[in-house]
Design a protein around this motif. Structure first.
Motif, PDB file in Angstrom:
ATOM      1  N   ASP A 184      35.181  20.703   2.792  1.00  0.00           N
ATOM      2  CA  ASP A 184      34.914  21.651   1.705  1.00  0.00           C
ATOM      3  C   ASP A 184      33.573  21.336   1.059  1.00  0.00           C
ATOM      4  OD1 ASP A 184      37.318  23.169   1.719  1.00  0.00           O
ATOM      5  OD2 ASP A 184      38.371  21.500   0.749  1.00  0.00           O
ATOM      6  N   ASN A 185      32.926  22.364   0.561  1.00  0.00           N
ATOM      7  CA  ASN A 185      31.726  22.181  -0.258  1.00  0.00           C
ATOM      8  C   ASN A 185      32.143  21.466  -1.550  1.00  0.00           C
ATOM      9  OD1 ASN A 185      29.652  22.449  -2.097  1.00  0.00           O
ATOM     10  ND2 ASN A 185      29.418  24.678  -1.824  1.00  0.00           N
ATOM     11  N   PRO A 186      31.600  20.261  -1.805  1.00  0.00           N
ATOM     12  CA  PRO A 186      32.010  19.502  -2.988  1.00  0.00           C
ATOM     13  C   PRO A 186      31.742  20.239  -4.297  1.00  0.00           C
ATOM     14  CG  PRO A 186      30.743  18.116  -1.478  1.00  0.00           C
ATOM     15  CD  PRO A 186      30.625  19.524  -0.979  1.00  0.00           C
ATOM     16  N   TRP A 187      30.800  21.201  -4.273  1.00  0.00           N
ATOM     17  CA  TRP A 187      30.448  21.920  -5.497  1.00  0.00           C
ATOM     18  C   TRP A 187      31.049  23.312  -5.545  1.00  0.00           C
ATOM     19  CZ3 TRP A 187      27.316  18.466  -3.008  1.00  0.00           C
ATOM     20  CH2 TRP A 187      27.183  17.252  -3.698  1.00  0.00           C
ATOM     21  N   LYS A 188      32.076  23.492  -4.772  1.00  0.00           N
ATOM     22  CA  LYS A 188      32.861  24.713  -4.888  1.00  0.00           C
ATOM     23  C   LYS A 188      33.882  24.471  -5.998  1.00  0.00           C
ATOM     24  CE  LYS A 188      35.808  27.508  -1.846  1.00  0.00           C
ATOM     25  NZ  LYS A 188      36.071  27.753  -0.427  1.00  0.00           N
ATOM     26  N   MET A 251      24.202  10.832  -1.494  1.00  0.00           N
ATOM     27  CA  MET A 251      24.862  10.476  -2.744  1.00  0.00           C
ATOM     28  C   MET A 251      24.149  11.060  -3.950  1.00  0.00           C
ATOM     29  SD  MET A 251      23.447   7.003  -4.171  1.00  0.00           S
ATOM     30  CE  MET A 251      23.014   7.938  -5.591  1.00  0.00           C
ATOM     31  N   ILE A 252      24.940  11.323  -4.971  1.00  0.00           N
ATOM     32  CA  ILE A 252      24.401  11.679  -6.284  1.00  0.00           C
ATOM     33  C   ILE A 252      25.219  10.917  -7.325  1.00  0.00           C
ATOM     34  CG2 ILE A 252      23.554  13.990  -5.670  1.00  0.00           C
ATOM     35  CD1 ILE A 252      26.683  13.910  -7.654  1.00  0.00           C
ATOM     36  N   LYS A 253      24.756  10.956  -8.566  1.00  0.00           N
ATOM     37  CA  LYS A 253      25.550  10.425  -9.678  1.00  0.00           C
ATOM     38  C   LYS A 253      26.258  11.627 -10.302  1.00  0.00           C
ATOM     39  CE  LYS A 253      24.066   6.123  -9.577  1.00  0.00           C
ATOM     40  NZ  LYS A 253      24.958   4.975  -9.396  1.00  0.00           N
ATOM     41  N   ASP A 254      27.569  11.568 -10.407  1.00  0.00           N
ATOM     42  CA  ASP A 254      28.303  12.722 -10.948  1.00  0.00           C
ATOM     43  C   ASP A 254      28.205  12.769 -12.467  1.00  0.00           C
ATOM     44  OD1 ASP A 254      30.188  11.059 -12.088  1.00  0.00           O
ATOM     45  OD2 ASP A 254      31.782  11.583 -10.684  1.00  0.00           O
ATOM     46  N   LYS A 255      28.913  13.699 -13.069  1.00  0.00           N
ATOM     47  CA  LYS A 255      28.743  13.903 -14.516  1.00  0.00           C
ATOM     48  C   LYS A 255      29.204  12.711 -15.342  1.00  0.00           C
ATOM     49  CE  LYS A 255      33.135  16.238 -15.395  1.00  0.00           C
ATOM     50  NZ  LYS A 255      33.794  17.478 -15.795  1.00  0.00           N
ATOM     51  N   GLU A 272      21.092  21.588  -9.179  1.00  0.00           N
ATOM     52  CA  GLU A 272      19.814  21.053  -9.663  1.00  0.00           C
ATOM     53  C   GLU A 272      19.958  19.846 -10.585  1.00  0.00           C
ATOM     54  OE1 GLU A 272      16.417  21.896  -9.554  1.00  0.00           O
ATOM     55  OE2 GLU A 272      16.965  22.946  -7.706  1.00  0.00           O
ATOM     56  N   LYS A 273      20.882  19.942 -11.517  1.00  0.00           N
ATOM     57  CA  LYS A 273      20.966  18.900 -12.556  1.00  0.00           C
ATOM     58  C   LYS A 273      21.200  17.517 -11.969  1.00  0.00           C
ATOM     59  CE  LYS A 273      25.857  19.943 -13.455  1.00  0.00           C
ATOM     60  NZ  LYS A 273      26.901  20.218 -14.450  1.00  0.00           N
TER      61      LYS A 273
END
Length: 285
Positions: A184-188, A251-255, A272-273
């Motif tokens: 799955d798209n993690p940002w869905k 990888m990214i840093k989540d909220k 973007e953020k």
DNA sequence: TGTTTATGCCGAC
DNA sequence: TCGGCCTAAACAC
């Protein structure tokens, strides 16, 4: 230790080391700040211990001849149990980080070992009400709750997976492993899933919890690179982990500031953020 | 030697 | 949303 699989393994360990055994006293370390009153276990009445896990909670059932009470425990980032003997060569080293200790009548000590001391314990009649059904122990209730609520949940699936009300027991490594398997798209957003996709997400979650448990869970440092390349250090989990901490993953840093590892096929979907904070987008192989 | 990172969660703005 | 709670190991320089 501590996501769903490790909690269940911890519960198995406590049962294995406590069944048929009497305990005579319990104490905390001097350095621990947990204020829970332990006098119930220090009244010169032998008691028994059994354990059960639910999500990321562990519940010890403490019983003497008169009464039975639940000690609800949280493992934090580094908590786990060990059984040691005072004669053990590294006794002092182990005890330095053992912040709750149960003394068996035969001299062995069941220790809650927790280097970072984020773990907690308290008396409680019930499991915490800020956590949802255990996906494995209470599968149907858990599935129904999700089926009834996903359409109103507008969070990203990668972040909803960390919500202990909806995905009890899932933590930072499990969400990465679940999503790389569902594709799955993690940002869905959860609300954008259809019924079939929700069923798939739930079934893959169940699969991941159970197989991580069957592969003996463990400590992340023991699974990761470069150990993965070194057969001498390979563990069942190092082969099971496909995404978390991998050199091939993005990888990214989540909220909440935690690292989220994901399949680079989703690089272009990262909002973007997140690209303003620390991140790494690897090439798709 | 200093900095960053780690399986979690809570509470203060 | 952010810092705080903690220690230790792995990095960076």
């Amino acid at each position: 230790m501590p996501e769903w699989a490790e909690l269940r393994i911890t519960s198995d360990f406590v049962n294995k080391t406590s069944v048929g055994k009497g305990f005579i006293k319990a104490e905390k370390s001097d350095v621990s700040k947990v204020k829970t009153d332990l006098s119930f276990m220090n009244m010169n009445r032998p008691f028994t211990i059994t354990a059960e896990s639910r999500g990321k909670e562990l519940r010890l059932s403490i019983s003497d001849q008169k009464e039975s009470k639940y000690l609800l425990m949280f493992m934090g980032m580094s908590g786990g149990f060990a059984l040691i003997s005072p004669k053990y060569k590294d006794y002092d080293k182990v005890m330095k980080h053992s912040h709750l200790r149960f003394y068996r009548e035969d001299g062995m000590i069941l220790c809650f070992h927790d280097v970072r001391r984020f773990g907690k314990w308290k008396w409680a009649d019930e499991w915490s009400n800020n956590r949802g059904f255990d996906p494995v122990r209470e599968t149907e209730e858990w599935k129904n709750e999700l089926r009834n609520s996903y359409k109103d949940n507008h969070g990203f699936v990668s972040e909803v997976l960390m919500n202990q009300k909806l995905f009890s027991g899932v933590g930072n490594y499990l969400r990465a492993e679940i999503l790389c398997r569902t594709q799955d798209n993690p940002w869905k957003k959860l609300s954008e899933f259809n019924a079939e996709e929700i069923e798939n997400l739930m079934n893959v979650t169940l699969y991941c919890l159970e197989t991580a448990y069957l592969n003996q869970g463990g400590r992340i440092k023991d699974w990761q690179n470069p150990f993965i390349q070194n057969e001498n250090h390979a563990t069942p989990m190092s082969n099971w982990i496909l995404c978390y901490g991998s050199l091939q993953s993005s990888m990214i840093k989540d909220k909440t500031g935690r690292t989220f590892w994901f399949d680079p096929i989703w690089n272009s979907e990262v909002p973007e953020k997140y690209l303003k904070k620390k991140h790494k987008l690897t090439e798709i192989i």
